[in-house]
Scaffold this motif. Sequence first.
Motif, PDB file in Angstrom:
ATOM      1  N   ALA A 171       0.817  -1.223   0.000  1.00 57.03           N
ATOM      2  CA  ALA A 171       0.000   0.000   0.000  1.00 57.03           C
ATOM      3  C   ALA A 171       0.844   1.264   0.000  1.00 57.03           C
ATOM      4  O   ALA A 171       0.540   2.226  -0.705  1.00 57.03           O
ATOM      5  CB  ALA A 171      -0.933   0.005   1.212  1.00 57.03           C
ATOM      6  N   GLY A 172       1.897   1.292   0.798  1.00 59.32           N
ATOM      7  CA  GLY A 172       2.690   2.510   0.962  1.00 59.32           C
ATOM      8  C   GLY A 172       3.376   2.931  -0.324  1.00 59.32           C
ATOM      9  O   GLY A 172       3.840   2.099  -1.106  1.00 59.32           O
ATOM     10  N   THR A 173       3.461   4.247  -0.553  1.00 59.78           N
ATOM     11  CA  THR A 173       4.023   4.782  -1.786  1.00 59.78           C
ATOM     12  C   THR A 173       5.257   5.631  -1.526  1.00 59.78           C
ATOM     13  O   THR A 173       5.477   6.114  -0.414  1.00 59.78           O
ATOM     14  CB  THR A 173       2.983   5.638  -2.532  1.00 59.78           C
ATOM     15  N   LEU A 174       6.019   5.835  -2.594  1.00 57.85           N
ATOM     16  CA  LEU A 174       7.217   6.659  -2.504  1.00 57.85           C
ATOM     17  C   LEU A 174       6.863   8.097  -2.137  1.00 57.85           C
ATOM     18  O   LEU A 174       7.474   8.690  -1.244  1.00 57.85           O
ATOM     19  CB  LEU A 174       7.954   6.613  -3.848  1.00 57.85           C
ATOM     20  N   GLY A 175       5.869   8.666  -2.804  1.00 59.49           N
ATOM     21  CA  GLY A 175       5.471  10.034  -2.502  1.00 59.49           C
ATOM     22  C   GLY A 175       4.950  10.192  -1.094  1.00 59.49           C
ATOM     23  O   GLY A 175       5.235  11.193  -0.424  1.00 59.49           O
ATOM     24  N   GLY A 176       4.190   9.198  -0.623  1.00 59.66           N
ATOM     25  CA  GLY A 176       3.685   9.255   0.742  1.00 59.66           C
ATOM     26  C   GLY A 176       4.804   9.223   1.759  1.00 59.66           C
ATOM     27  O   GLY A 176       4.759   9.933   2.778  1.00 59.66           O
ATOM     28  N   ASN A 177       5.840   8.426   1.498  1.00 59.89           N
ATOM     29  CA  ASN A 177       6.994   8.366   2.387  1.00 59.89           C
ATOM     30  C   ASN A 177       7.673   9.730   2.507  1.00 59.89           C
ATOM     31  O   ASN A 177       8.101  10.138   3.593  1.00 59.89           O
ATOM     32  CB  ASN A 177       7.984   7.336   1.851  1.00 59.89           C
ATOM     33  N   ILE A 178       7.723  10.442   1.370  1.00 57.37           N
ATOM     34  CA  ILE A 178       8.382  11.757   1.363  1.00 57.37           C
ATOM     35  C   ILE A 178       7.520  12.806   2.062  1.00 57.37           C
ATOM     36  O   ILE A 178       8.006  13.577   2.892  1.00 57.37           O
ATOM     37  CB  ILE A 178       8.685  12.187  -0.080  1.00 57.37           C
ATOM     38  N   VAL A 179       6.231  12.844   1.738  1.00 61.20           N
ATOM     39  CA  VAL A 179       5.360  13.874   2.299  1.00 61.20           C
ATOM     40  C   VAL A 179       5.173  13.679   3.795  1.00 61.20           C
ATOM     41  O   VAL A 179       5.193  14.640   4.576  1.00 61.20           O
ATOM     42  CB  VAL A 179       4.002  13.868   1.571  1.00 61.20           C
TER      43      VAL A 179
END
Length: 297
Positions: free
Chosen positions: A111-119
Amino acid sequence: MTTHAPQAAQFVTLPASLDEAVAALTAMPAAVPVAGGTDLMASVNSGQLRPAALVGLGRISEIRGWQYQDGNALLGAGLTHARMGRPDFAALIPALAAAARAAGPPQIRNAGTLGGNIVTAAPTGDTLPVLAAMEATLVIAGPGGVRRETPVSHLLAGRDLLGAGELIGFVRVPLLHAPQVFFKATGRTGPGRATASLALVLDPARREVRCAVGAIAPMPLRPLEAERWIASLIDWDADRKLAPDACAAFGEYVAAACIPDPAPVDATEAAALPPAVLHLRRTVAALARRALGRALA
């Protein structure tokens, strides 16, 4: 993941493109974008966050893949950790793939995304030290089709925040085709939150060693002096060999730079690090020593 009814958003929109998502956020300033929701929905379920509206990013196909562009990989912000952990991506950016595979159990990686990790910018975000060491750049989409770029380190340090209606669309990562390593220390066996993590990249073209330490501070730390010192000892024109004691010294240099000694209580007696902090410093030193040895090998 589900939410309790009293905490659920009253309005949800599912745009099909990045510009549609930006337009939705511009029209609804109180709306919150959501991709994988691994952090957001945990906050909703705990009652810490009650968004009035959600803008779902899961249907935006343009940010769920990657492409090559002028010697860089242009990664969509919607790439999941599971997708980045696969062999074809690992051949592209090995350190980022290793970080993605270490990002918790399968349900989180799916589920987790690269952009979500950054934001979200949680200190324990596994991809963040890799992006810092690779000196990645964010491509940010804004109202009116505007695109602007900023170093990922600027966003993580709070020097350049996302404006109203802005979204991270892509992450530009240089393709070095050079040794790169990610290591992570956790407090328990198996995938879990990092107590310390470290990414290291050798860049023969620029004759640089770049290192970033994660999880021990609000953002990844770059020990720049340690990087320059060890790069000056490497014979870049030969086989890049380095004495074992130099690797050990590099580890201590990195650890001391990221976890410095406390200020002395008085002029006659130096203050000592608490045992837990001393253990963390030793952990960082071990990670740096192992990462450099692996990269040079």
